[in-house]
Design a protein around this motif. Structure first.
Motif, PDB file in Angstrom:
ATOM      1  N   ASN A 166       0.834  -1.204   0.000  1.00  0.00           N
ATOM      2  CA  ASN A 166       0.000   0.000   0.000  1.00  0.00           C
ATOM      3  C   ASN A 166       0.873   1.260   0.000  1.00  0.00           C
ATOM      4  O   ASN A 166       2.023   1.258   0.451  1.00  0.00           O
ATOM      5  N   ASN A 167       0.292   2.357  -0.505  1.00  0.00           N
ATOM      6  CA  ASN A 167       0.913   3.687  -0.472  1.00  0.00           C
ATOM      7  C   ASN A 167       2.292   3.718  -1.134  1.00  0.00           C
ATOM      8  O   ASN A 167       3.232   4.357  -0.629  1.00  0.00           O
ATOM      9  N   GLN A 168       2.422   3.021  -2.252  1.00  0.00           N
ATOM     10  CA  GLN A 168       3.692   3.037  -2.978  1.00  0.00           C
ATOM     11  C   GLN A 168       3.726   4.208  -3.973  1.00  0.00           C
ATOM     12  O   GLN A 168       2.705   4.666  -4.453  1.00  0.00           O
ATOM     13  N   ARG A 169       4.931   4.624  -4.272  1.00  0.00           N
ATOM     14  CA  ARG A 169       5.170   5.559  -5.355  1.00  0.00           C
ATOM     15  C   ARG A 169       5.847   4.797  -6.492  1.00  0.00           C
ATOM     16  O   ARG A 169       6.716   3.963  -6.259  1.00  0.00           O
ATOM     17  N   GLY A 170       5.410   5.088  -7.705  1.00  0.00           N
ATOM     18  CA  GLY A 170       5.985   4.385  -8.829  1.00  0.00           C
ATOM     19  C   GLY A 170       5.924   5.206 -10.092  1.00  0.00           C
ATOM     20  O   GLY A 170       5.386   6.325 -10.107  1.00  0.00           O
ATOM     21  N   LEU A 171       6.470   4.632 -11.160  1.00  0.00           N
ATOM     22  CA  LEU A 171       6.495   5.277 -12.462  1.00  0.00           C
ATOM     23  C   LEU A 171       5.497   4.611 -13.389  1.00  0.00           C
ATOM     24  O   LEU A 171       5.331   3.379 -13.354  1.00  0.00           O
ATOM     25  N   ALA A 172       4.831   5.404 -14.200  1.00  0.00           N
ATOM     26  CA  ALA A 172       3.896   4.859 -15.178  1.00  0.00           C
ATOM     27  C   ALA A 172       4.620   3.878 -16.093  1.00  0.00           C
ATOM     28  O   ALA A 172       5.731   4.146 -16.557  1.00  0.00           O
ATOM     29  N   GLY A 173       3.978   2.724 -16.318  1.00  0.00           N
ATOM     30  CA  GLY A 173       4.553   1.719 -17.213  1.00  0.00           C
ATOM     31  C   GLY A 173       5.560   0.796 -16.571  1.00  0.00           C
ATOM     32  O   GLY A 173       6.051  -0.129 -17.225  1.00  0.00           O
ATOM     33  N   GLN A 174       5.872   0.995 -15.274  1.00  0.00           N
ATOM     34  CA  GLN A 174       6.844   0.135 -14.597  1.00  0.00           C
ATOM     35  C   GLN A 174       6.196  -0.550 -13.398  1.00  0.00           C
ATOM     36  O   GLN A 174       5.495   0.083 -12.603  1.00  0.00           O
ATOM     37  N   LYS A 175       6.473  -1.855 -13.275  1.00  0.00           N
ATOM     38  CA  LYS A 175       5.869  -2.637 -12.190  1.00  0.00           C
ATOM     39  C   LYS A 175       6.289  -2.086 -10.832  1.00  0.00           C
ATOM     40  O   LYS A 175       7.457  -1.755 -10.613  1.00  0.00           O
TER      41      LYS A 175
ATOM     42  N   PRO B  84       7.513  -2.027  -7.108  1.00  0.00           N
ATOM     43  CA  PRO B  84       8.528  -2.932  -6.537  1.00  0.00           C
ATOM     44  C   PRO B  84       8.005  -3.879  -5.468  1.00  0.00           C
ATOM     45  O   PRO B  84       8.515  -4.989  -5.321  1.00  0.00           O
ATOM     46  N   VAL B  85       6.988  -3.463  -4.708  1.00  0.00           N
ATOM     47  CA  VAL B  85       6.485  -4.297  -3.605  1.00  0.00           C
ATOM     48  C   VAL B  85       5.175  -4.964  -4.034  1.00  0.00           C
ATOM     49  O   VAL B  85       4.228  -4.273  -4.430  1.00  0.00           O
ATOM     50  N   PRO B  86       5.093  -6.298  -3.966  1.00  0.00           N
ATOM     51  CA  PRO B  86       3.831  -6.974  -4.329  1.00  0.00           C
ATOM     52  C   PRO B  86       2.690  -6.539  -3.413  1.00  0.00           C
ATOM     53  O   PRO B  86       2.897  -6.166  -2.250  1.00  0.00           O
ATOM     54  N   LEU B  87       1.474  -6.588  -3.936  1.00  0.00           N
ATOM     55  CA  LEU B  87       0.285  -6.316  -3.136  1.00  0.00           C
ATOM     56  C   LEU B  87      -0.077  -7.607  -2.405  1.00  0.00           C
ATOM     57  O   LEU B  87      -0.186  -8.667  -3.023  1.00  0.00           O
ATOM     58  N   ALA B  88      -0.268  -7.548  -1.115  1.00  0.00           N
ATOM     59  CA  ALA B  88      -0.586  -8.753  -0.342  1.00  0.00           C
ATOM     60  C   ALA B  88      -1.687  -8.444   0.656  1.00  0.00           C
ATOM     61  O   ALA B  88      -1.668  -7.409   1.330  1.00  0.00           O
ATOM     62  N   VAL B  89      -2.651  -9.358   0.742  1.00  0.00           N
ATOM     63  CA  VAL B  89      -3.724  -9.260   1.729  1.00  0.00           C
ATOM     64  C   VAL B  89      -3.779 -10.558   2.510  1.00  0.00           C
ATOM     65  O   VAL B  89      -3.305 -11.607   2.048  1.00  0.00           O
ATOM     66  N   LYS B  90      -4.357 -10.514   3.697  1.00  0.00           N
ATOM     67  CA  LYS B  90      -4.497 -11.703   4.532  1.00  0.00           C
ATOM     68  C   LYS B  90      -5.913 -11.768   5.082  1.00  0.00           C
ATOM     69  O   LYS B  90      -6.410 -10.794   5.643  1.00  0.00           O
ATOM     70  N   LEU B  91      -6.542 -12.940   4.900  1.00  0.00           N
ATOM     71  CA  LEU B  91      -7.885 -13.189   5.429  1.00  0.00           C
ATOM     72  C   LEU B  91      -7.746 -13.928   6.755  1.00  0.00           C
ATOM     73  O   LEU B  91      -7.072 -14.972   6.826  1.00  0.00           O
ATOM     74  N   CYS B  92      -8.362 -13.409   7.804  1.00  0.00           N
ATOM     75  CA  CYS B  92      -8.192 -13.965   9.151  1.00  0.00           C
ATOM     76  C   CYS B  92      -9.535 -14.215   9.821  1.00  0.00           C
ATOM     77  O   CYS B  92     -10.557 -13.631   9.454  1.00  0.00           O
ATOM     78  N   ASP B  93      -9.502 -15.101  10.831  1.00  0.00           N
ATOM     79  CA  ASP B  93     -10.656 -15.231  11.710  1.00  0.00           C
ATOM     80  C   ASP B  93     -10.537 -14.177  12.812  1.00  0.00           C
ATOM     81  O   ASP B  93      -9.625 -13.352  12.815  1.00  0.00           O
TER      82      ASP B  93
END
Length: 889
Positions: A792-801, A803-812
């Motif tokens: 979340n809240n990453q800064r990046g350049l248009a057209g470039q992946k 750097p940090v993957p998006l990850a979520v966690k489902l919990c009880d």
């Protein structure tokens, strides 16, 4: 009983006919079929075959009541009832596919606003008042010496005008529909009609049309082999039967894809390359074939020619499907050109249909929008596509994946209710190998009832079944047919009680209903069941494949599921002997046992994984022994059910002249059930619980896994994926090429219920199978919340992946990760490519994705939502313009 004291209407009295089926002088083929159906079922119930007479024929015996079947336009006696106001029935009342059932003094009127409505009236009478069960896995017909009806005065019409089943495409492949003979097709069509569906998308009749189209499109004279002529005659027979029932067939039409030969014959046209690709990401470079640009005049001509040829050979119902909007696709074009192709597809398709059939309607699916691997179907592209669907009343969209996406795609801002375009809700539920029990009935009720009452969704005109696996999870699909007719009347508890009555009979309805409710509360609600791990290659700490609809739940979850299923068996097995002759009951026992064994096996596999990590040989051997014992019990149960035996299926399908002979049919089925040689990149995608597959294919792989893992554990090593694959591959190839020893593949000697009773008792009495508290380290509860782990809240350049993957966690509620739940990610603001548009949480409850922003700078936003979980959560990004390249002088 004296005649003057008989109830309102008596059909059969003490083993003798008390009524006559009366058709009109102008009776249609559908009305004749309806009379035949009513007579046939009454005979099955009572042993009495009701006579069928026609107006103006031989004199009708006095003292008999009359069952009038037809409409005022075809039946003079019904017309008289309408004229004097005793009956209300016209082509506008009840309207569409509506029907009436009404008892008068000596008449019972069964009529519809159109022919199929009359047939629906017959089936409704049998189902609602005589408790006949029409299920996907067969009928249940109660026995009675007398058949009496109360006073009836009902009229019904459907909420949705289109109620269809997609029996072509993947369903034809994974469920072997392409190999069906007439009886198999008739069984499928009859089930749909009995449950008031009015359209089907079959997978027949294309070969002959394709040859003629090629000739007319300038490819020279096409030889017509006898097998194509036979296929044409077979298709005509199916279509003629559909017309007998007044049921519609939705006609296939060509995609933009053409052959290289076609391209050579028309070099002046505009082409691009496009093809299917594997979602797992491990496929080799896809083979891209030539495709016509949708706006090229030749594509419009191709569609027009195909529709004309089809109509000449088979006739038309003015409904056409195909030209799949580029789902699971790779292009050799630039992104801009690809988007232009996708947006312009409706222009070519609809122009071709309208040129050949001005009444024609294009029925297209939105699978590419739902399960969009490359995110090519952005909001801008979808809205551009929909703007080109013109006129909108000449098209219907299928809104797919209703039950496994958090919210139907039609409600999202990308689609926005299809801009007023008519659409149907299509239930998938089953992928190619999904033969485990699942399907969320309460959620489906809520979704359909909400959309049926939503003014924004007033253009929702239908419900469909688009499953890849036919005749599995029969209770879920029996329920879907009820939703398709009148969703506002559906009540979960009352529906299950009605199913128990129609499926198990009045004497066993109370106990059977309690058992069925227990089963449904586990497998057809928010509680999530598991796929069978033994149906797939096994590895230490096994994880669901990315973007692959396989559900492996945590150990404690599987244990809880198994214990809840035990309550079903405890309730139903005491009455098993009294239901021994009912095939539907036996099927329920087999399916419930398979799910029970699946949960036990998976739990032991995960416990074995922990024993391996702890280097505890005694625990490892106990769980390994339990896994193999569970498989042996499943084998016995599967061998008791004909539909779960490859040999029985092969012999049945080999009877049809169009199909390969028995040896070749065995090979065809084996390959379709493994994909070991045909599609090795998605091996076991079409996995199904068949006796021979389990005994001679899956069990050897499990044994190989256990043997190597045990050896590695003793050496203090861990088996690698490549090492295990080398063990698995010879087993898989042997299954595909050599098959199974027929003499060793003998069926169970006894009925299904007895096989299940024995197997369940064996599992209950085996101390190794029972999981101990020490085996289950953490108890996982139901989903409570979805949280962001990273990205979340990453800064990046248009057209470039980023750097940090998006990850979520489902919990009880206690923070334990919950695996096996599916969900979606969606770009809400900005544009780009997102991997995990549809995701499955791993065993730790985590799902990951990667985002490559498009060329548009600014604030980008992505939502993530888990099916049956909590959410959504939002990722926000600050995307800057690409940096200018430094030029070296």
């Amino acid at each position: 009983m004296k005649k003057d004291k008989l109830p309102s209407f008596t059909v059969v009295h003490e083993g003798k006919p008390h009524s006559i089926l009366l058709l009109g002088q102008k009776a249609t083929a559908t009305e004749k079929h309806a009379a035949g159906e009513l007579s046939r079922y009454v005979e099955q119930m009572s042993g009495v075959r009701l006579p069928i007479a026609r107006e103006g024929g031989q004199p009708i015996p006095t003292g008999h009541a009359l069952i009038l079947i037809g409409r005022p336009e075809t039946h003079h006696r019904i017309q008289e009832h309408v004229r004097r106001g005793a009956v209300r029935l016209t082509n506008t009342w009840p309207g569409t596919d509506g029907f009436i059932i009404k008892t008068l003094d000596r008449d019972l009127v069964l009529g519809g606003s159109r022919d199929r409505g009359t047939l629906y009236a017959v089936y409704q009478l049998l189902e609602k008042f005589l408790h006949v069960g029409f299920f996907w896995d067969g009928d249940h017909v109660p026995r009675m010496n007398s058949i009496r009806l109360p006073k009836i005065d009902i009229s019904e019409r459907p909420r949705f005008r289109l109620r269809f089943s997609f029996d072509g495409g993947c369903a034809a492949g994974y469920s072997f529909g392409s190999l069906w003979g007439f009886e198999e097709w008739k069984t499928e069509i009859d089930w749909l009609m009995k449950n008031k569906f009015n359209a089907i998308i079959p997978n027949i009749g294309m070969a002959m049309v394709g040859k003629i189209v090629e000739e007319r499109m300038g490819l020279g004279q096409r030889p017509i082999p006898e097998k194509d002529l036979e296929a044409m005659r077979f298709a005509r027979r199916i279509f003629d039967y559909l017309r007998t029932l007044d049921m519609d067939a939705i006609t296939p039409i060509p995609t933009t894809g053409v052959t290289v030969e076609f391209e050579r014959a028309h070099p002046q046209s505009r082409y691009f390359r496009q093809g299917w690709f594997c979602p797992q990401g491990d496929a080799t470079e896809p083979t891209l074939s030539p495709n016509l640009f949708p706006t090229d005049p030749l594509y419009r001509k191709l569609v027009e020619t195909y529709v004309r040829c089809w109509t000449e050979i088979y006739g038309t119902w003015h409904l056409y499907t195909g030209s799949d909007p580029y789902s699971e696709s790779s292009f050799n074009t630039s992104p801009e050109e690809r988007n232009a192709i996708m947006i312009s597809l409706p222009l070519g398709v609809m122009a071709g249909i309208q040129a050949a059939d001005p009444e024609g309607i294009w029925v297209f699916n939105d699978w590419g929008w739902v399960f969009n691997y490359t995110c090519a179907w952005s909001k801008k592209v979808i809205q551009g596509f929909l703007r080109n669907v013109n006129p909108p009343e000449k098209a219907i969209a299928w809104c797919q994946g209703i039950e496994w996406t958090p919210r139907p795609i039609c409600e999202g801002e990308r689609v926005n209710y299809y801009r007023g375009l008519p659409f149907a809700l299509a239930f998938l539920n089953e992928f190619g190998g999904d033969d485990y029990l699942h399907g969320n009935i309460p959620k489906s009720i809520e979704t359909v009832q909400r959309l049926a009452g939503d003014r924004k969704a007033a253009n929702c005109c239908g419900i469909g079944i688009a499953t890849e696996v036919l005749r599995y999870n029969v209770h879920y699909y029996d329920f879907i047919t009820r939703l398709a007719w009148q969703p506002g009347r559906i009540d979960y508890s009352k529906h299950l009680a009605d199913v128990a009555l129609r499926r198990y009979g009045a004497q066993n309805a109370t106990r059977g209903g309690k058992a069925l409710r227990t089963l449904a509360d586990v497998v057809y609600t928010d509680w999530v069941t598991s796929s069978a791990m033994y149906q797939h290659r096994m590895y230490p700490h096994m994880q669901p494949l990315p973007n692959y609809p396989i559900r492996f739940m945590p150990m404690s979850w599987s244990v809880q599921t198994a214990r809840r299923l035990e309550k079903f068996f405890d309730a139903v097995l005491p009455v098993a002997a009294s239901l021994r002759d009912q095939e539907c009951f036996g099927n329920d026992l087999v399916d419930a046992f398979r799910q029970y064994a699946t949960e036990l096996f998976n739990a032991h596999f995960l416990a074995l994984d922990e024993a391996f990590a702890a280097r505890d040989e005694r625990r490892f051997d106990r769980h390994a022994s339990a896994m193999l014992f569970i498989l042996s019990q499943v084998e016995g149960v599967l061998s008791s059910r004909p539909s779960c035996r490859v040999e029985d299926l092969a012999r049945s399908l080999a009877r049809h002249r169009r199909n390969p002979r028995l040896a070749a049919m065995r090979e065809t089925l084996r390959k379709n059930l493994s994909f070991a040689t045909s599609y090795p990149t998605i091996i076991d995608y079409g996995s199904r619980d068949f006796y021979e597959v389990l005994r001679f294919y899956w069990r050897p792989r499990v044994q190989a896994f256990l043997q190597l893992t045990r050896e590695k554990m003793r050496k203090g090593e861990k088996p690698g994926k490549e090492e295990l694959d080398k063990l698995y591959r010879p087993i898989e190839l042997a299954w595909d090429t050599e098959g199974y020893p027929k003499r060793q593949a003998q069926p169970y000697d006894g009925p299904m219920w007895h096989a299940v009773t024995e197997a369940y008792a064996a599992l209950q009495s085996n101390p190794d199978v029972k999981l101990r508290p020490s085996d289950v380290a953490v108890k996982v509860g139901p989903p409570d919340h979805l949280g962001i782990l990273s990205g979340n809240n990453q800064r990046g350049l248009a057209g470039q992946k980023l750097p940090v993957p998006l990850a979520v966690k489902l919990c009880d509620k206690d923070g334990n990760g919950i695996g096996g739940f599916m969900g979606t990610m969606e770009i809400l603001r900005g544009a780009g490519q997102l991997t995990s548009v549809a995701f499955t949480t791993d065993l730790d409850g985590i799902a990951r994705g990667e985002y490559t922003p498009g060329s548009l700078p600014g604030r980008h936003r992505i939502s993530a939502l888990a099916v049956r979980g909590r959410g959504p959560v939002f990722f926000n990004f600050d995307i800057r313009p690409p940096e200018a390249r430094k030029v070296t002088p």
